[in-house]
Design a protein around this motif. Sequence first.
Motif, PDB file in Angstrom:
ATOM      1  N   GLU A 196       0.816  -1.219   0.000  1.00 22.82           N
ATOM      2  CA  GLU A 196       0.000   0.000   0.000  1.00 22.82           C
ATOM      3  C   GLU A 196       0.850   1.270   0.000  1.00 22.82           C
ATOM      4  OE1 GLU A 196      -0.725   0.444   4.782  1.00 22.82           O
ATOM      5  OE2 GLU A 196      -2.114  -0.759   3.615  1.00 22.82           O
ATOM      6  N   LYS A 197       2.125   1.153   0.394  1.00 22.82           N
ATOM      7  CA  LYS A 197       2.981   2.340   0.461  1.00 22.82           C
ATOM      8  C   LYS A 197       3.620   2.685  -0.885  1.00 22.82           C
ATOM      9  CE  LYS A 197       4.171   2.419   5.376  1.00 22.82           C
ATOM     10  NZ  LYS A 197       3.010   1.677   5.842  1.00 22.82           N
ATOM     11  N   ILE A 198       3.425   1.811  -1.878  1.00 27.92           N
ATOM     12  CA  ILE A 198       4.008   2.036  -3.206  1.00 27.92           C
ATOM     13  C   ILE A 198       2.915   2.510  -4.165  1.00 27.92           C
ATOM     14  CG2 ILE A 198       5.198   0.969  -5.159  1.00 27.92           C
ATOM     15  CD1 ILE A 198       6.311  -1.101  -3.140  1.00 27.92           C
ATOM     16  N   CYS A 199       3.098   3.688  -4.758  1.00 28.82           N
ATOM     17  CA  CYS A 199       2.120   4.196  -5.737  1.00 28.82           C
ATOM     18  C   CYS A 199       2.368   3.588  -7.124  1.00 28.82           C
ATOM     19  CB  CYS A 199       2.202   5.717  -5.833  1.00 28.82           C
ATOM     20  SG  CYS A 199       1.698   6.589  -4.341  1.00 28.82           S
ATOM     21  N   TYR A 200       3.602   3.715  -7.585  1.00 31.39           N
ATOM     22  CA  TYR A 200       3.965   3.080  -8.852  1.00 31.39           C
ATOM     23  C   TYR A 200       5.484   2.990  -8.940  1.00 31.39           C
ATOM     24  CZ  TYR A 200       4.822   7.840 -10.752  1.00 31.39           C
ATOM     25  OH  TYR A 200       5.285   9.117 -10.970  1.00 31.39           O
ATOM     26  N   VAL A 201       5.943   2.126  -9.843  1.00 28.17           N
ATOM     27  CA  VAL A 201       7.375   1.919 -10.038  1.00 28.17           C
ATOM     28  C   VAL A 201       7.692   2.188 -11.509  1.00 28.17           C
ATOM     29  CG1 VAL A 201       9.322   0.346  -9.726  1.00 28.17           C
ATOM     30  CG2 VAL A 201       7.281   0.101  -8.279  1.00 28.17           C
ATOM     31  N   GLU A 202       8.787   2.892 -11.722  1.00 28.59           N
ATOM     32  CA  GLU A 202       9.183   3.300 -13.072  1.00 28.59           C
ATOM     33  C   GLU A 202      10.600   2.793 -13.338  1.00 28.59           C
ATOM     34  OE1 GLU A 202       9.921   7.671 -15.207  1.00 28.59           O
ATOM     35  OE2 GLU A 202       9.132   7.534 -13.159  1.00 28.59           O
ATOM     36  N   GLN A 203      10.848   2.303 -14.555  1.00 24.87           N
ATOM     37  CA  GLN A 203      12.193   1.864 -14.922  1.00 24.87           C
ATOM     38  C   GLN A 203      12.744   2.747 -16.025  1.00 24.87           C
ATOM     39  OE1 GLN A 203      12.788  -2.315 -15.569  1.00 24.87           O
ATOM     40  NE2 GLN A 203      14.709  -2.039 -16.665  1.00 24.87           N
ATOM     41  N   SER A 204      13.995   3.175 -15.856  1.00 25.09           N
ATOM     42  CA  SER A 204      14.701   3.922 -16.894  1.00 25.09           C
ATOM     43  C   SER A 204      16.100   3.319 -16.998  1.00 25.09           C
ATOM     44  CB  SER A 204      14.778   5.404 -16.526  1.00 25.09           C
ATOM     45  OG  SER A 204      15.496   6.120 -17.512  1.00 25.09           O
ATOM     46  N   PHE A 234      -1.842  -4.763  -8.700  1.00 21.63           N
ATOM     47  CA  PHE A 234      -0.752  -4.102  -9.432  1.00 21.63           C
ATOM     48  C   PHE A 234      -0.862  -4.480 -10.907  1.00 21.63           C
ATOM     49  CE2 PHE A 234       0.894  -3.499  -5.268  1.00 21.63           C
ATOM     50  CZ  PHE A 234       1.852  -2.489  -5.332  1.00 21.63           C
ATOM     51  N   MET A 235      -0.622  -3.493 -11.781  1.00 22.41           N
ATOM     52  CA  MET A 235      -0.706  -3.756 -13.218  1.00 22.41           C
ATOM     53  C   MET A 235       0.562  -3.280 -13.921  1.00 22.41           C
ATOM     54  SD  MET A 235      -3.378  -2.378 -16.102  1.00 22.41           S
ATOM     55  CE  MET A 235      -3.166  -2.935 -17.812  1.00 22.41           C
ATOM     56  N   ARG A 236       1.120  -4.162 -14.740  1.00 21.83           N
ATOM     57  CA  ARG A 236       2.239  -3.770 -15.617  1.00 21.83           C
ATOM     58  C   ARG A 236       1.596  -3.129 -16.843  1.00 21.83           C
ATOM     59  NH1 ARG A 236       7.548  -5.815 -16.088  1.00 21.83           N
ATOM     60  NH2 ARG A 236       8.687  -4.518 -17.608  1.00 21.83           N
ATOM     61  N   CYS A 237       1.413  -1.820 -16.756  1.00 14.61           N
ATOM     62  CA  CYS A 237       0.624  -1.120 -17.773  1.00 14.61           C
ATOM     63  C   CYS A 237       1.477  -0.643 -18.951  1.00 14.61           C
ATOM     64  CB  CYS A 237      -0.100   0.066 -17.136  1.00 14.61           C
ATOM     65  SG  CYS A 237       0.975   1.152 -16.174  1.00 14.61           S
ATOM     66  N   HIS A 238       2.784  -0.808 -18.841  1.00 12.63           N
ATOM     67  CA  HIS A 238       3.720  -0.314 -19.854  1.00 12.63           C
ATOM     68  C   HIS A 238       5.043  -1.022 -19.580  1.00 12.63           C
ATOM     69  CE1 HIS A 238       6.461   2.614 -21.775  1.00 12.63           C
ATOM     70  NE2 HIS A 238       5.423   3.054 -22.449  1.00 12.63           N
ATOM     71  N   LYS A 239       5.901  -1.153 -20.582  1.00 16.65           N
ATOM     72  CA  LYS A 239       7.168  -1.863 -20.317  1.00 16.65           C
ATOM     73  C   LYS A 239       7.996  -1.164 -19.243  1.00 16.65           C
ATOM     74  CE  LYS A 239       9.841   0.022 -24.299  1.00 16.65           C
ATOM     75  NZ  LYS A 239      10.133   1.282 -23.691  1.00 16.65           N
ATOM     76  N   SER A 240       7.756   0.140 -19.056  1.00 10.54           N
ATOM     77  CA  SER A 240       8.542   0.904 -18.081  1.00 10.54           C
ATOM     78  C   SER A 240       7.787   1.239 -16.801  1.00 10.54           C
ATOM     79  CB  SER A 240       9.021   2.219 -18.708  1.00 10.54           C
ATOM     80  OG  SER A 240       9.769   1.969 -19.874  1.00 10.54           O
ATOM     81  N   TYR A 241       6.520   0.797 -16.668  1.00  8.11           N
ATOM     82  CA  TYR A 241       5.720   1.196 -15.506  1.00  8.11           C
ATOM     83  C   TYR A 241       4.941   0.031 -14.899  1.00  8.11           C
ATOM     84  CZ  TYR A 241       6.519   6.078 -16.781  1.00  8.11           C
ATOM     85  OH  TYR A 241       7.105   7.290 -17.070  1.00  8.11           O
ATOM     86  N   LEU A 242       4.926   0.001 -13.568  1.00  5.04           N
ATOM     87  CA  LEU A 242       4.097  -0.922 -12.786  1.00  5.04           C
ATOM     88  C   LEU A 242       3.301  -0.055 -11.814  1.00  5.04           C
ATOM     89  CD1 LEU A 242       3.524  -3.943 -11.849  1.00  5.04           C
ATOM     90  CD2 LEU A 242       5.318  -3.560 -10.151  1.00  5.04           C
ATOM     91  N   VAL A 243       1.970  -0.151 -11.864  1.00  2.51           N
ATOM     92  CA  VAL A 243       1.143   0.770 -11.086  1.00  2.51           C
ATOM     93  C   VAL A 243       0.342   0.021 -10.024  1.00  2.51           C
ATOM     94  CG1 VAL A 243      -0.895   0.675 -12.598  1.00  2.51           C
ATOM     95  CG2 VAL A 243      -0.423   2.762 -11.294  1.00  2.51           C
ATOM     96  N   ASN A 244       0.173   0.662  -8.862  1.00  2.00           N
ATOM     97  CA  ASN A 244      -0.669   0.133  -7.791  1.00  2.00           C
ATOM     98  C   ASN A 244      -2.063   0.739  -7.956  1.00  2.00           C
ATOM     99  OD1 ASN A 244      -1.928  -0.658  -5.460  1.00  2.00           O
ATOM    100  ND2 ASN A 244      -0.348   0.079  -4.057  1.00  2.00           N
ATOM    101  N   LEU A 245      -3.053  -0.087  -8.275  1.00  2.45           N
ATOM    102  CA  LEU A 245      -4.406   0.413  -8.557  1.00  2.45           C
ATOM    103  C   LEU A 245      -5.026   1.121  -7.348  1.00  2.45           C
ATOM    104  CD1 LEU A 245      -5.724  -2.658 -10.573  1.00  2.45           C
ATOM    105  CD2 LEU A 245      -4.946  -0.463 -11.491  1.00  2.45           C
TER     106      LEU A 245
END
Length: 239
Positions: free
Chosen positions: A145-153, A185-196
């Motif tokens: 719950e403490k994670i909003c989303y994760v981004e990879q670069s 959690f959804m892998r909505c993009h190759k660079s993003y994982l989002v917490n619904l």
Amino acid sequence: MSSSDTMKIAVCDDEMAQRRQLQFLIEKHRPGTEINLFESGEAFLSAFRPGVYDLIFMDILMPGMGGVDATTKIRSIDASVPIVFATSSQDHAMEGYKNRVIRYLMKPFDPIEVGEVLELAAQMKGAQGGVSVRIGGKDMTFSFEKICYVEQSAHTLYLHMANGATLQLTGKLDDIEAQTPDDSFMRCHKSYLVNLAHVKSIDKELQVFEMKDGDSVHIRRESLREANRMLADYAMRDL
């Protein structure tokens, strides 16, 4: 950043003596707990963000915004944070039921009851699971719950946290995704994982998740329909 076993607790009560008593009892039962004190519902809501607290003690009767109204507002943006009503009257059981509070505590506070609530909140925190990462040579675990989303670069991951912080580490988004539940959690993009849990809505024109904190998270075009379905399913779970 605190480790996964340190609890963060908010106490919202307009009477200083009551705030201090709860602070004393919490520190006695669980030394090292991070405690934030608030003297009004308005002050607490202006500081509140989803995922920051592991437990909230909310006084029902306060000048201005009372605890029931404050809790209703909290629940509109955070469905799961454990909330305890503190009261000198038993008249508010229905509001507590509607807002899914985990306990009523009668004033003056009973140390044994406060201890029971702290243990319950600790169990709930432990049961939620989390994501384990290595940052700066330290192994850390953050509840989902403490994670909003994760981004990879490139080879760098950015964990955008509910408290407004962004944590940076070396790693792969695949490894984070493998630790998260598929229904929230959804892998909505190759660079993003989002917490619904932290999504406010979807902008189909811009192809982004609009986050509750104002950020936007990209959705690949072919995943838009799936994003809509997952968000709708997630919203139904909280009804």
